[in-house]
Design an enzyme around this catalytic site. Sequence first.
Site, short mmCIF file in Angstrom:
data_model
loop_
_atom_site.label_atom_id
_atom_site.label_comp_id
_atom_site.label_asym_id
_atom_site.label_seq_id
_atom_site.Cartn_x
_atom_site.Cartn_y
_atom_site.Cartn_z
N LYS A 30 0.84 -1.21 0.00
CA LYS A 30 0.00 0.00 0.00
C LYS A 30 0.87 1.26 0.00
O LYS A 30 0.48 2.27 -0.58
CB LYS A 30 -0.98 0.02 1.19
CG LYS A 30 -2.00 -1.10 1.16
CD LYS A 30 -3.31 -0.72 0.48
CE LYS A 30 -3.98 -1.93 -0.09
NZ LYS A 30 -5.35 -2.08 -0.16
N LYS A 79 -2.84 -10.88 -6.73
CA LYS A 79 -4.16 -11.29 -6.22
C LYS A 79 -5.25 -10.40 -6.79
O LYS A 79 -5.02 -9.21 -7.07
CB LYS A 79 -4.16 -11.31 -4.69
CG LYS A 79 -4.38 -9.97 -4.03
CD LYS A 79 -4.78 -10.12 -2.56
CE LYS A 79 -5.21 -8.74 -2.05
NZ LYS A 79 -6.51 -8.66 -1.50
N LYS A 83 -10.28 -5.64 -4.86
CA LYS A 83 -11.41 -4.78 -5.19
C LYS A 83 -10.97 -3.35 -5.51
O LYS A 83 -11.76 -2.57 -6.02
CB LYS A 83 -12.48 -4.85 -4.08
CG LYS A 83 -12.07 -4.29 -2.73
CD LYS A 83 -13.29 -4.23 -1.84
CE LYS A 83 -13.09 -4.88 -0.49
NZ LYS A 83 -12.12 -4.21 0.37
P1 ATP Z 1 -8.27 -3.70 -1.08
O1 ATP Z 1 -7.94 -4.03 -2.50
O2 ATP Z 1 -9.18 -2.53 -0.93
O3 ATP Z 1 -7.08 -3.65 -0.20
P2 ATP Z 1 -9.23 -6.41 -0.88
O4 ATP Z 1 -10.00 -6.66 -2.11
O5 ATP Z 1 -7.89 -7.00 -0.76
O6 ATP Z 1 -9.17 -4.86 -0.56
P3 ATP Z 1 -10.15 -6.69 1.82
O7 ATP Z 1 -11.28 -5.87 2.28
O8 ATP Z 1 -8.81 -6.24 2.23
O9 ATP Z 1 -10.18 -6.89 0.26
O10 ATP Z 1 -10.36 -8.19 2.25
C1 ATP Z 1 -11.55 -8.77 2.65
C2 ATP Z 1 -11.36 -10.26 2.79
O11 ATP Z 1 -11.24 -10.86 1.49
C3 ATP Z 1 -10.10 -10.66 3.54
O12 ATP Z 1 -10.39 -11.79 4.34
C4 ATP Z 1 -9.13 -11.04 2.46
O13 ATP Z 1 -8.17 -11.96 2.89
C5 ATP Z 1 -10.06 -11.65 1.43
N1 ATP Z 1 -9.50 -11.51 0.09
C6 ATP Z 1 -9.14 -10.35 -0.51
N2 ATP Z 1 -8.67 -10.59 -1.74
C7 ATP Z 1 -8.73 -11.94 -1.93
C8 ATP Z 1 -8.38 -12.80 -3.00
N3 ATP Z 1 -7.88 -12.33 -4.13
N4 ATP Z 1 -8.58 -14.13 -2.85
C9 ATP Z 1 -9.09 -14.62 -1.72
N5 ATP Z 1 -9.44 -13.86 -0.66
C10 ATP Z 1 -9.27 -12.53 -0.75
#
Ligand code: ATP
Length: 340
Positions: free
Chosen positions: A122, A204, A207
């Site tokens: 980040k 990965k 969102k």
């Molecule tokens: P951001 O991109 O805004 O940092 P994010 O998409 O990584 O967010 P989070 O809100 O940080 O999502 O995560 C919510 C949940 O989803 C967490 O438990 C995280 O481990 C899970 N998660 C996020 N991305 C993935 C992925 N690509 N595959 C599986 N689990 C995921």
Amino acid sequence: MAMENQANEQKKPVILSGMQPTNDLMLGNMIGALRNWVVFQQQYECYFCVVDLHALTVRQVPAELRRRSLDVAATYIAGGVDPKQAAIFIQSHVSEHAELTWVLNTFAGMGECSRMTQFKDKSSQHSDNVNVGLFTYPILMAADILLYQANLVPVGEDQKQHLELTRNVAERFNFHYSPTFTIPEPFIPQSGGRIMSLQEPTKKMSKSDPNAGATIFLIDSDDQIRNKIKRAVTDSGTTIQYDEARPGVSNLMEIYSITTGKTVADIERDFEGKGYADFKIAVADAVVEYVKPVRERYNEIRSDVPELTRILQEGAEKARSTARKTLRKVYKKVGLVERT
Ligand code: ATP
Ligand code: LTN
């Protein structure tokens, strides 16, 4: 009998998890985390929060953050979390989260926080705003978990490191004073813990990815889903075979396996002699079927704001009554004068 039931209820182990309202939820959030919240909700006492304070570590448009926090809460319910079984709430509605963070900050080292992969990622993505909140982000997450004495934290693979830090901070506190916090375990699914980007399958799925084609959102239309899968990056091979050296096709196979219940071996057999085009059509059909009921329920739930607000209020009250007890214990142990 009633007493016995009550005693059994009290013995239920605890689950806590949360997601940031930084954008609409996407397939990785569902497969990596939300899907397991739903599985566990009957056997555990569950707390699921929308971590709006965490989202502040990256600049947000205030009106959007407010709207998205409700969107995320509605998606929890649309994904199958039952507000009668689990406390669903907004993190900032329970002020104990911020309060415990302060105390835990004094139990975390600069070195261990600077080793966090999410902090490094980040900080490079937002090099214009490497704020202190980004650095102590995992301590707020530790507070979320430890306030409820959670036994299990269902998350995706990327959160493993934060859970390790939470455990270290809790153990350090327990050792310095006396047993206070339950030491939580992560629950990371064996398959689907790390869904990859459709455009850069070595990264990965996220969102917040600025590349719109990389992520399937749970509110995407059927056509949007089909288009994204059709354009998903694969490799120059032609066979449908799981192979770590071919991350694009392997990711699609993992998604297909989870959304249909078929094993990787089944998939390899079913698609023997067939190419990427046929396979992508099948994956798109499966994801459309998986996402459609979530999207439809979401639209219903999100349109009834008074009901959603009531659920969040009830969730926050339940959460607060647990959080308050832990915080009071902590304040007492560290030597703060009791509030009268
Ligand atoms: P951001 O991109 O805004 O940092 P994010 O998409 O990584 O967010 P989070 O809100 O940080 O999502 O995560 C919510 C949940 O989803 C967490 O438990 C995280 O481990 C899970 N998660 C996020 N991305 C993935 C992925 N690509 N595959 C599986 N689990 C995921
Ligand atoms: N850091 C997590 C979101 C998060 C969380 C939590 C997850 C904040 N608090 C408590 C589980 C338990 C993330 O970035 N995915």
